[in-house]
Scaffold this active site. Structure first.
Site, mmCIF file in Angstrom:
data_model
loop_
_atom_site.group_PDB
_atom_site.id
_atom_site.type_symbol
_atom_site.label_atom_id
_atom_site.label_comp_id
_atom_site.label_asym_id
_atom_site.label_seq_id
_atom_site.Cartn_x
_atom_site.Cartn_y
_atom_site.Cartn_z
ATOM 1 N N LYS B 219 65.612 -50.417 72.056
ATOM 2 C CA LYS B 219 66.789 -51.152 72.760
ATOM 3 C C LYS B 219 66.607 -52.691 72.344
ATOM 4 O O LYS B 219 65.463 -53.056 72.713
ATOM 5 C CB LYS B 219 67.059 -50.624 73.998
ATOM 6 N N ASP B 247 68.917 -50.686 68.740
ATOM 7 C CA ASP B 247 70.179 -50.505 69.263
ATOM 8 C C ASP B 247 70.641 -51.596 70.135
ATOM 9 O O ASP B 247 70.072 -51.701 71.076
ATOM 10 C CB ASP B 247 70.022 -49.170 69.871
ATOM 11 N N GLU B 273 72.063 -50.756 65.635
ATOM 12 C CA GLU B 273 73.208 -49.801 65.976
ATOM 13 C C GLU B 273 74.044 -50.560 67.082
ATOM 14 O O GLU B 273 73.330 -51.173 67.909
ATOM 15 C CB GLU B 273 72.318 -48.686 66.612
ATOM 16 N N GLU B 299 78.226 -43.558 68.506
ATOM 17 C CA GLU B 299 78.008 -42.590 69.653
ATOM 18 C C GLU B 299 79.356 -42.946 70.608
ATOM 19 O O GLU B 299 79.423 -42.059 71.538
ATOM 20 C CB GLU B 299 76.631 -42.754 70.528
ATOM 21 N N ASP B 322 78.229 -37.564 67.716
ATOM 22 C CA ASP B 322 77.743 -37.288 69.207
ATOM 23 C C ASP B 322 78.532 -35.865 69.637
ATOM 24 O O ASP B 322 79.700 -35.904 69.195
ATOM 25 C CB ASP B 322 78.289 -38.472 70.331
#
Lengths: 435, 435
Positions: B219, B247, B273, B299, B322
């Site tokens: 992250k 991400d 992401e 997602e 997802d």
């Protein structure tokens, strides 16, 4: 100190499907409904009002979403809430747990819009002003601070917006007076529902012109032959001077839309609305490149980020804004500023339950304090269900009168709420921990 | 005849925020939760299972949305429902009243996904097959008929899709055997949560490599200096051969994303992401044009129409799918077909509660019957909460094992549901009129 004591949500449904008012290509038989939202206080004003418009089933889900936001407002100081409407909106859309349920789209986002709008209604009532004037009396800086600028800066920055608003500031008083004097242009969709007979269509078209409308809208998209026939009848009934828009309510794929729209183009259309999926920015752009009719969308556009792209992509000639689809007044301010930045006119979406009442304030505030423009603009008007509101929208001679009553005009008559409540009142949980 | 007797929805919440597992730039303290959905029958199999993943607050709203769909399934013949999974999905997304609450996005759309997925689970259990194999045993024509093609034809038509699927048909048996033998690549996000200390990051990176992972994800987005430091530590810990993705969880505007991503580029990233709003197709495209790191999202992408545009606009180098964000298996089949059509690899999103369990079936069905590809693909894996499932996902040596148990692996242990139920069971209303 005045405190918010409760957030009430009422599941209110009207059996409109019995008369096919509101019928279109994707919504054959809606029961116009609302998650009617009341922010109760222990002082004056005694409440703030708002609603989410729905079309029947699922209104209970929408009510549950509004109720879930109670901890953000119940128990809070009304003066503090009203002094930082931008903060309230950002706290609601930024809740890191609720955000997962959108983000910023669908049921949860419309619930946020209801709570935000009810708080604006409360703030305008406290100030003793109709919402359009309450907004138009905010300074350019205050208006900029109401917006969540995240994800917008590639199209419009807070500084750009401040400049646009400051440019409009000197003319505010004159435009407010003009608005009081002449009202704001309206257009009507009442003649054009898909479920109506040809006879009823022609009769209602004639009545619309007699009532002073200069623009009407017809639903299309069930069959191209029907549409051509109905447009011929409508054009005959209203004459060459009155503008006619058509609304396909998301009926087509890109490839299907192009020949269908071009078949209708000879009727000199003001615009074609929602030709395809409201999420399809690139689809709208592709259609617009290939047809001669102006393209429009917006009533189902979920948030400011999608509006930004519609404008960036040159996907639309004009947009609809809706008072209750996005995150309330704050997000609509962002959308109005984006439209101004891109030079695209706004024809607000209304009808339904209370949408005329609410959205008129946004259009009028836009005229007075944002775009400064009322030409090539009009607010949709559909003449039903207004009798359920305490201060209904008033349209005369094809124009909305500027409302004088304090607030956003969303308050419903208690008797109407009682008579049409579907499953009782859902009272939100008591304030407390956000959990 | 076996009949659906009830649609149960359980509000299940796990207190994950206590340990900061799951913490990222936009979700600092999620309580991983689920609207756990059970379709009860009066025969065998006794139920179908699914869930909507949520992050705490609002799970009750999600449960209300699932419950609102009971009239579509309760009282219906299980054999009929399972024989026309495309029809069920289209009836649910096409309900002209519920549609207003999306359309096809947010709480109501995820609720539709849960009911659709529970019915696929039921269908696969009836057939005695894990869902991946149940899907992969459908004919190309059956697969095409599961999809709602509306709004897709400018990118992919049913005929195009049929051709793609028929091309993959001859290799199905060999690929199913290969999948059984070697499993499907996994990557892990476990080391990289934003709330973890540097020490814990380094230790978990080392463990990930020792466990056989060839790709990990961190992250990012809180501070560029932190990100550079953490990526340096991670790259040091995993060595030059293991791929690292990052991400940002929607943290940036377009202009902010570009220099930030380029500051991280020297660490040789597999992808970045969710650099910005999940709704911002054009924003992703603008970022992708200006950075050297591959761009990804998915997602939070609400439906197939937005995926279509991400692909049309060249906005992404790869996508996440997802299992529970969109309208169930059917809509994910459309998305997998679109990705194949545009030659874009799919790295399914997982983690949360049960997402690994569900989404593995989609990736594996894609390999066997759709794309035929397993190279440059991997399913996310996060190692928590699996103990609550009856047939948990199994990852060994950095690969998901092909599940053998019948269904979609969404069934939770009754003791887990009981222990973590937040506000009891919301049982949907009895079947009857859709009103």
């Amino acid at each position: 100190m005045t405190t918010v004591t409760a957030l009430e949500v009422h599941d209110v449904r009207f059996p409109t499907s019995r008369e096919l008012a509101g019928s279109d290509a994707m919504n054959p038989a809606p029961d116009y409904s609302a998650a009617y939202t009341v922010l109760r206080t222990d002082g004056e004003p005694e409440a703030g009002y708002a609603l989410v418009f729905t079309t029947g089933r699922g209104t209970d889900v929408q009510c549950a979403a509004v109720a879930a936001l109670a901890p953000y407002v119940v128990g809070r100081d009304v003066a503090e809430l009203c002094a930082d409407l931008g903060g309230l909106y950002r706290r609601l859309t930024g809740d890191p747990q609720l955000r997962w349920l959108g983000p910023e789209k669908g049921v949860m986002h419309m619930a946020i819009g209801a709570v935000v709008n009810a708080t604006w209604d409360l703030a305008a009532r406290r100030a003793g002003k109709p919402l359009w004037r309450f907004i138009a009396d905010l300074s350019p800086r205050q208006l900029v601070d109401c917006v969540d600028w995240r994800y917008l800066s590639d199209a419009l920055t807070p500084d750009d917006a401040l400049e646009l608003l400051e440019r409009a500031e000197p003319g505010r008083a004159a435009r407010a007076a003009e608005l009081e004097r002449v009202g704001y242009p309206a257009y009507t969709t009442s003649p054009g529902w898909l479920g109506y007979s040809d006879e009823k269509l022609v009769r209602l078209c004639g009545e619309a012109v007699a009532e002073g409308y200069r623009l009407i809208k017809l639903k299309v998209g069930r069959s191209v032959d029907d549409d051509v026939r109905r447009l011929g009848l409508a054009r005959g009934a209203v004459g060459p001077e009155v503008r006619i828009a058509v609304d396909a309510n998301q009926r087509w794929d890109v490839g299907e839309a192009v020949p269908w729209i071009e078949a209708l183009a000879p009727f000199d259309l003001a615009w074609v609305e929602e030709p395809t999926s409201p999420d399809d920015v690139l689809g709208h752009a592709a259609i617009r490149r290939r047809v001669t009719v102006p393209v429009s969308t917006g009533e189902h556009t979920p948030n400011r980020v999608v509006f930004k792209q519609l404008l960036q992509a040159g996907a639309v000639d004009l947009i609809q804004v809706d008072a209750v689809r996005v995150g309330g007044v704050n997000e609509n301010l962002a959308i109005l500023l984006l439209a101004l930045r891109f030079g695209v006119p706004v024809y607000p979406h209304a009808g339904g339950v209370g949408l005329c009442e609410l959205v008129q304030h946004l259009a009028m505030a836009d005229y007075v304090a944002i775009s400064g423009l009322m030409e090539d603009r009009a607010i949709e008007f559909v003449d039903h269900l207004h009798e359920n509101f305490v201060a209904p929208a008033v349209v005369a001679h094809g124009r909305y009168r500027a409302p004088h009553a304090a607030g956003m005009s969303a308050e419903m008559k208690p008797a109407s709420v009682a008579a049409h409540t579907f499953r009782g009142v859902a009272v939100a949980p008591a304030p407390g921990e956000l959990r």
